[in-house]
Motif scaffolding. Structure first.
Motif, PDB file in Angstrom:
ATOM      1  N   TRP A   1       0.805  -1.217   0.000  1.00  0.00           N
ATOM      2  CA  TRP A   1       0.000   0.000   0.000  1.00  0.00           C
ATOM      3  C   TRP A   1       0.843   1.275   0.000  1.00  0.00           C
ATOM      4  N   HIS A   2       2.129   1.147  -0.230  1.00  0.00           N
ATOM      5  CA  HIS A   2       2.986   2.325  -0.356  1.00  0.00           C
ATOM      6  C   HIS A   2       2.519   3.183  -1.531  1.00  0.00           C
ATOM      7  N   GLY A   3       2.158   4.459  -1.257  1.00  0.00           N
ATOM      8  CA  GLY A   3       1.750   5.379  -2.308  1.00  0.00           C
ATOM      9  C   GLY A   3       0.350   5.168  -2.827  1.00  0.00           C
ATOM     10  N   VAL A   4      -0.475   4.373  -2.113  1.00  0.00           N
ATOM     11  CA  VAL A   4      -1.843   4.084  -2.565  1.00  0.00           C
ATOM     12  C   VAL A   4      -2.830   4.791  -1.637  1.00  0.00           C
ATOM     13  N   PRO A   5      -3.789   5.558  -2.163  1.00  0.00           N
ATOM     14  CA  PRO A   5      -4.751   6.274  -1.303  1.00  0.00           C
ATOM     15  C   PRO A   5      -5.677   5.309  -0.559  1.00  0.00           C
ATOM     16  N   LYS A   6      -6.229   5.771   0.548  1.00  0.00           N
ATOM     17  CA  LYS A   6      -7.026   4.897   1.407  1.00  0.00           C
ATOM     18  C   LYS A   6      -8.273   4.357   0.719  1.00  0.00           C
ATOM     19  N   GLN A   7      -8.936   5.191  -0.079  1.00  0.00           N
ATOM     20  CA  GLN A   7     -10.162   4.696  -0.710  1.00  0.00           C
ATOM     21  C   GLN A   7      -9.876   3.532  -1.653  1.00  0.00           C
ATOM     22  N   ASP A   8      -8.689   3.522  -2.280  1.00  0.00           N
ATOM     23  CA  ASP A   8      -8.325   2.403  -3.135  1.00  0.00           C
ATOM     24  C   ASP A   8      -7.831   1.217  -2.314  1.00  0.00           C
ATOM     25  N   GLN A   9      -7.188   1.491  -1.192  1.00  0.00           N
ATOM     26  CA  GLN A   9      -6.816   0.397  -0.292  1.00  0.00           C
ATOM     27  C   GLN A   9      -8.065  -0.355   0.169  1.00  0.00           C
ATOM     28  N   ALA A  10      -9.085   0.403   0.572  1.00  0.00           N
ATOM     29  CA  ALA A  10     -10.315  -0.211   1.061  1.00  0.00           C
ATOM     30  C   ALA A  10     -10.987  -1.047  -0.025  1.00  0.00           C
ATOM     31  N   PHE A  11     -10.890  -0.590  -1.262  1.00  0.00           N
ATOM     32  CA  PHE A  11     -11.528  -1.307  -2.364  1.00  0.00           C
ATOM     33  C   PHE A  11     -10.787  -2.588  -2.702  1.00  0.00           C
ATOM     34  N   PHE A  12      -9.455  -2.553  -2.678  1.00  0.00           N
ATOM     35  CA  PHE A  12      -8.661  -3.683  -3.164  1.00  0.00           C
ATOM     36  C   PHE A  12      -8.219  -4.657  -2.078  1.00  0.00           C
ATOM     37  N   GLU A  13      -8.276  -4.266  -0.805  1.00  0.00           N
ATOM     38  CA  GLU A  13      -7.599  -5.055   0.225  1.00  0.00           C
ATOM     39  C   GLU A  13      -8.087  -6.498   0.337  1.00  0.00           C
ATOM     40  N   ASP A  14      -9.338  -6.772   0.008  1.00  0.00           N
ATOM     41  CA  ASP A  14      -9.869  -8.131   0.103  1.00  0.00           C
ATOM     42  C   ASP A  14     -10.019  -8.797  -1.266  1.00  0.00           C
ATOM     43  N   ARG A  15      -9.461  -8.184  -2.285  1.00  0.00           N
ATOM     44  CA  ARG A  15      -9.583  -8.727  -3.645  1.00  0.00           C
ATOM     45  C   ARG A  15      -8.350  -9.551  -4.000  1.00  0.00           C
ATOM     46  N   ASP A  16      -8.551 -10.511  -4.888  1.00  0.00           N
ATOM     47  CA  ASP A  16      -7.442 -11.352  -5.327  1.00  0.00           C
ATOM     48  C   ASP A  16      -6.464 -10.585  -6.213  1.00  0.00           C
ATOM     49  N   ASP A  17      -6.930  -9.514  -6.835  1.00  0.00           N
ATOM     50  CA  ASP A  17      -6.082  -8.768  -7.767  1.00  0.00           C
ATOM     51  C   ASP A  17      -5.468  -7.519  -7.147  1.00  0.00           C
ATOM     52  N   LYS A  18      -5.351  -7.476  -5.835  1.00  0.00           N
ATOM     53  CA  LYS A  18      -4.847  -6.272  -5.171  1.00  0.00           C
ATOM     54  C   LYS A  18      -3.404  -5.945  -5.542  1.00  0.00           C
ATOM     55  N   GLU A  19      -2.670  -6.923  -6.070  1.00  0.00           N
ATOM     56  CA  GLU A  19      -1.282  -6.674  -6.458  1.00  0.00           C
ATOM     57  C   GLU A  19      -1.162  -5.607  -7.545  1.00  0.00           C
ATOM     58  N   VAL A  20      -2.244  -5.334  -8.276  1.00  0.00           N
ATOM     59  CA  VAL A  20      -2.165  -4.322  -9.323  1.00  0.00           C
ATOM     60  C   VAL A  20      -1.913  -2.933  -8.745  1.00  0.00           C
ATOM     61  N   CYS A  21      -2.104  -2.771  -7.451  1.00  0.00           N
ATOM     62  CA  CYS A  21      -1.885  -1.474  -6.819  1.00  0.00           C
ATOM     63  C   CYS A  21      -0.426  -1.243  -6.442  1.00  0.00           C
ATOM     64  N   ARG A  22       0.358  -2.284  -6.349  1.00  0.00           N
ATOM     65  CA  ARG A  22       1.711  -2.162  -5.818  1.00  0.00           C
ATOM     66  C   ARG A  22       2.593  -1.291  -6.714  1.00  0.00           C
ATOM     67  N   HIS A  23       3.269  -0.307  -6.102  1.00  0.00           N
ATOM     68  CA  HIS A  23       4.271   0.481  -6.816  1.00  0.00           C
ATOM     69  C   HIS A  23       5.611  -0.225  -6.746  1.00  0.00           C
ATOM     70  N   LEU A  24       6.425  -0.018  -7.754  1.00  0.00           N
ATOM     71  CA  LEU A  24       7.661  -0.771  -7.895  1.00  0.00           C
ATOM     72  C   LEU A  24       8.883  -0.010  -7.404  1.00  0.00           C
ATOM     73  N   ASP A  25       8.724   1.256  -7.072  1.00  0.00           N
ATOM     74  CA  ASP A  25       9.894   2.072  -6.770  1.00  0.00           C
ATOM     75  C   ASP A  25      10.341   1.930  -5.323  1.00  0.00           C
ATOM     76  N   GLY A  26      11.619   2.092  -5.106  1.00  0.00           N
ATOM     77  CA  GLY A  26      12.215   2.073  -3.774  1.00  0.00           C
ATOM     78  C   GLY A  26      13.591   2.700  -3.822  1.00  0.00           C
ATOM     79  N   CYS A  27      14.036   3.210  -2.704  1.00  0.00           N
ATOM     80  CA  CYS A  27      15.330   3.868  -2.622  1.00  0.00           C
ATOM     81  C   CYS A  27      16.414   2.855  -2.282  1.00  0.00           C
ATOM     82  N   GLY A  28      17.608   3.086  -2.774  1.00  0.00           N
ATOM     83  CA  GLY A  28      18.726   2.204  -2.499  1.00  0.00           C
ATOM     84  C   GLY A  28      20.036   2.963  -2.453  1.00  0.00           C
TER      85      GLY A  28
END
Length: 597
Positions: A566-593
């Protein structure tokens, strides 16, 4: 003289030779019958004695009411192998929605398969189920003529994989996309005003134009499309985005970023061409400490060196920065991109208005240098240009001034729903969940665009690229109709090598760094990384480590935020996707290194 015993032996061997010869003749007759059964009556009528036929792969029958999509057999393999291990999560599946028009459009069904190159007939056993397979033959000779000497309507026999059938399927898909977008944005004129005009140099597809810069700029992107289409060993068309959290799509599901939306909108056109559209999103949050000044050096690390088009979205970080530094970074990127294998044009995505041309009454963030226009024309030959999102909205005809002054309505304030033209994305029109539907109608989350604005950006690039592809297809068809193989003109092998002396003298950037024969590299630990990793921290005990056996405490540091779904994902979309099988579509790929020690 031979005796009776010898004569008997000779007769035995002669009889054996006669039997073997009879068997050979029998099998030759059977082979000819198999070939004759595969040849259609039309081919038999047109077959001269001196021409050679080649058997193509089986062609699958398609329904009469479904337009077939031609797929090059060298481009049929699955595209599961990403550029590197860090790209494993790039391919996002679309949330299940039976009424989603984007989802349905991206499905490729009833494919008609032809061979890229003819294969000579052998004596293999015929297919088991001959009722389901129609074997098609192709002559490797010039175009046929009928008894009156008139040219038939069959394809000219040109060697190469880009056949007229595949060209027609691709053209149909591209034209359908253009038509859909023009209907969505209230006609061709408004679509042009919103998506082709709000650039530093407006795009012009009018063949009567005499603006040399616009012609050169268009020819570059058309050439890019043509080369990708006819090059047989290119299976993907890659658009690589570098930039800030705007490019990353923060404050949205990754699924709603403009890159993912563009894959769903423009992707079916490439599927019709037997290829796959890949949008590599290397956007990263500002917390990593990077900006445009250092990230342009990492173009072949952050995205694949084999990108076809480069997108640059560091424009928020340009605001308030030194103008010369901004222009130096952009010019350097344009020049370095031409040193990459496919010499990609650089297209900038800016959320503001065109420099010096503010229109929106509440937009106080627009800025930029007037020299940006000069830079765009100077590098028009290499396809460089910049799109300004809010200028696109302003040119569509909606009266934002009256809405703001009389109704105090600011369409670009945080979490406003509706852009004056639409109130939700196309794929959200049939959404039943009210919170998710409202989320899909947001124009700006804050300084980050929302799904509706990202749809407009994705539509703009898709519209431009689809129109460019249509012109590329016209040029390819001219080559085929004139009996020439398009690969002789547009194959990747025919692309001229670029040297530092091939580019004009730089306007702003330091020649020491931007006039080079190779694009630079950098040490890159941010994620995702689609290209070459560059330097890395070697294992202390590795045999290739020159300091093996010595005390070494350097180690790789990662912030791990890409592990947070849920990094970078708004709450209303978290609430919609959190119990769905396809919630991985929300995941952002970026990270610091980084490295530390």
């Amino acid at each position: 003289r031979i005796n009776a015993t010898q004569r008997c032996g000779v007769l035995k061997w002669s009889f054996l030779v006669i039997i073997i010869a009879a068997i050979i003749v029998f099998f030759n007759i059977e082979q000819e019958e198999m070939i004759d059964e595969a040849i259609t009556p039309e081919d038999r009528e047109a077959k001269p004695e001196h021409k050679t036929y080649h058997l193509l792969r089986p062609k699958i029958k398609v329904q009469d009411d479904v337009a077939p999509v031609i797929v090059d057999d060298k481009r049929e393999e699955e595209y599961d192998d990403d550029t590197n291990d860090n790209n494993d999560s790039l391919e996002q599946s679309q949330p299940a929605n039976d009424n989603d028009p984007d989802n349905s459009d991206s499905e490729v069904k009833n494919q008609e398969i032809t061979a890229e190159e003819p294969v000579e007939i052998t004596t293999q056993e015929p297919a088991e189920n001959e009722n389901e397979i129609v074997e098609t033959l192709e002559q490797s000779t010039p175009e046929d003529k009928d008894e009156q000497g008139n040219t038939s309507e069959e394809e000219p026999a040109v060697e190469g994989s880009f056949t007229l059938d595949r060209l027609k399927a691709t053209r149909e898909a591209a034209q359908n996309l253009v038509t859909m977008l023009e209907e969505y944005y209230n006609g061709a004129d408004q679509s042009k005003n919103m998506m082709l005009e709000p650039w530093l140099v407006p795009w012009n597809f009018d063949p009567q134009t005499n603006d040399t810069d616009k012609i050169l700029m268009k020819d570059k992107i058309v050439d890019t499309m043509a080369r990708a289409l006819v090059t047989t060993d290119q299976n993907e068309f890659i658009i690589g985005s570098i930039g800030s959290s705007v490019a990353a799509g923060h404050d949205n599901c990754n699924f709603d970023s403009y890159e993912r939306q563009m894959e769903r909108t423009f992707g079916p056109v490439w599927e019709a061409a037997g290829m796959k559209l890949v949008c590599q999103n290397a956007g990263e949050g500002g917390g990593c400490g990077d900006d445009f000044a250092n990230q342009v050096f990492c173009i072949k690390q952050n995205v694949s060196p084999n990108i076809d088009i480069a997108h640059y979205t560091w424009t928020y970080f340009e605001v308030g920065s030194d103008t010369d530094q901004v222009l130096e970074a952009r010019e350097s990127l344009v020049r370095w991109a031409q040193m990459l294998p496919r010499q990609p044009p650089v297209h900038v995505f800016n959320t503001f208005e065109l420099p010096g041309k503010p229109y929106l009454p509440a937009d106080t963030d627009s800025g930029g240098s007037m020299m940006e226009y000069e830079l765009a024309r100077y590098y028009a030959k290499y396809g460089y240009n910049a799109f300004y999102m809010r200028s696109g909205y302003a040119r569509g005809g909606y009266d934002y001034t009256t809405a703001f002054k009389e109704n105090e309505l600011n369409h670009f304030e945080a979490n406003h729903i509706g852009d004056g033209y639409h109130n939700v994305t196309r794929y959200g029109e049939n959404e039943e969940d009210p919170n998710r539907k409202a989320s899909l109608g947001v124009v700006m989350r804050n300084w980050h665009p929302g799904p509706l604005a990202f749809q407009f950006v994705a539509d703009t690039f898709s519209y431009l690229y689809a129109k460019s592809m249509l012109e590329a297809l016209d040029r390819i068809e001219d080559e085929i109709n004139n009996g020439r193989d398009p690969m002789d003109k547009w194959s990747a092998k025919k692309r001229k090598t670029m040297l530092k002396t091939s580019l004009p003298k730089p306007k702003v950037c330091d020649p020491l760094y931007c006039t080079v024969d190779e694009s630079p590299g950098c040490i890159n630990y941010e994620r995702p990384t689609y290209g070459w990793w560059g330097a890395k921290v070697e294992d202390p005990n590795d045999n290739f480590n020159p300091h093996k056996g010595e005390v070494q405490n350097w180690e790789l540091w990662l912030d791990g935020q890409e592990k947070d779904l849920w990094h970078g994902v708004p709450k209303q979309d978290q609430a919609f996707f959190e119990d769905r099988d396809d919630k991985e579509v929300c995941r952002h790929l970026d990270g610091c290194g980084a490295i530390q020690g």
